[in-house]
Design an enzyme around this catalytic site. Structure first.
Site, mmCIF file in Angstrom:
data_model
loop_
_atom_site.group_PDB
_atom_site.id
_atom_site.type_symbol
_atom_site.label_atom_id
_atom_site.label_comp_id
_atom_site.label_asym_id
_atom_site.label_seq_id
_atom_site.Cartn_x
_atom_site.Cartn_y
_atom_site.Cartn_z
ATOM 1 N N ASP A 135 54.578 34.157 11.264
ATOM 2 C CA ASP A 135 53.434 33.312 10.939
ATOM 3 C C ASP A 135 52.838 33.844 9.624
ATOM 4 O O ASP A 135 53.057 34.996 9.249
ATOM 5 C CB ASP A 135 52.437 33.455 12.103
ATOM 6 N N GLU A 180 49.248 32.765 8.054
ATOM 7 C CA GLU A 180 47.791 32.975 8.015
ATOM 8 C C GLU A 180 47.337 33.866 9.175
ATOM 9 O O GLU A 180 47.736 33.664 10.314
ATOM 10 C CB GLU A 180 47.067 31.634 8.088
HETATM 11 MG MG LIG Z 1 48.111 32.566 12.102
#
Ligand SMILES: [Mg+2]
Length: 201
Positions: free
Chosen positions: A7, A9
């Site tokens: 992932d 962010e």
């Molecule tokens: Mg995230």
């Protein structure tokens, strides 16, 4: 043969909309899927605000360029890519992520795209596929890879659970409590070692 799916962010870079809200001085843009669960609605609302403020893609990218990745993220990614292939899978947009990818040494990024008009304003957006994180790890598995997946949030749990090894990184107390079987890490060196150990099995 492993591919590590990360992932973006909250793991490698701050939450883009929250950081952008601060950098641009537009507090309304702090609104997230926790306030408006319909992502399509939320995105159209955000695009309307950007238009009202006269912010086109160029201005938005200039502001995003003032945001830095998490401390240690670049070094972590550089080392990680010496022993596993890495794909960053994000629900954000390639055009927004670009200034941050530059600071991270241009890692591979799979995300969505914006539709930009001739006047430089963002007209619309295109989501690549439903459940993009889960769909991507499944597609990688279908061509002979095992996946290692990690993220910080609810929308990462599907790809984490569908992978041979999965980790939480810088997640919330609630998510860690609800998923006690998923190893959770808070700093890059121990996270790096956990992925290294996984690739050796
Ligand atoms: Mg995230």
């Amino acid at each position: 043969m492993y591919v590590t799916c990360l992932d973006m962010e909250g793991v490698l870079v701050p939450e883009i909309w929250i950081a952008f809200s601060k950098a641009s001085g537009i507090p309304e843009l702090r609104r997230t899927t926790r306030d408006e669960p319909d992502y399509n609605k939320l995105m159209h609302w955000r695009l309307d605000i950007l238009r009202e403020h006269g912010l086109g893609l160029k201005e938005i990218q200039d502001t995003i360029a003032t945001i830095d990745p998490m401390p240690g993220a670049r070094e972590f990614l550089d080392e990680l890519r010496t022993f596993t292939q890495v794909i960053i899978i994000s629900d954000t947009f390639t055009e927004f992520a670009k200034p941050l990818m530059k600071k991270l040494g241009w890692p591979t990024l799979f995300c969505n795209s914006l539709v930009v008009g001739d006047d430089g304003m963002i007209k619309d957006f295109k989501m690549r596929v439903d459940h993009s994180k889960l769909s991507t790890v499944k597609a990688l598995q279908s061509i002979g890879f095992d996946t290692i997946a990690a993220g910080d949030s609810y929308n990462d749990l599907e790809m984490i659970r569908a992978s041979r090894y999965g980790f939480l990184f810088k997640s919330t107390e609630q998510i860690k409590k609800d998923n006690p079987d998923i190893p959770a890490f808070e700093d890059f060196p121990e996270f790096l070692e956990a992925i290294r150990n996984a690739t050796e099995h």
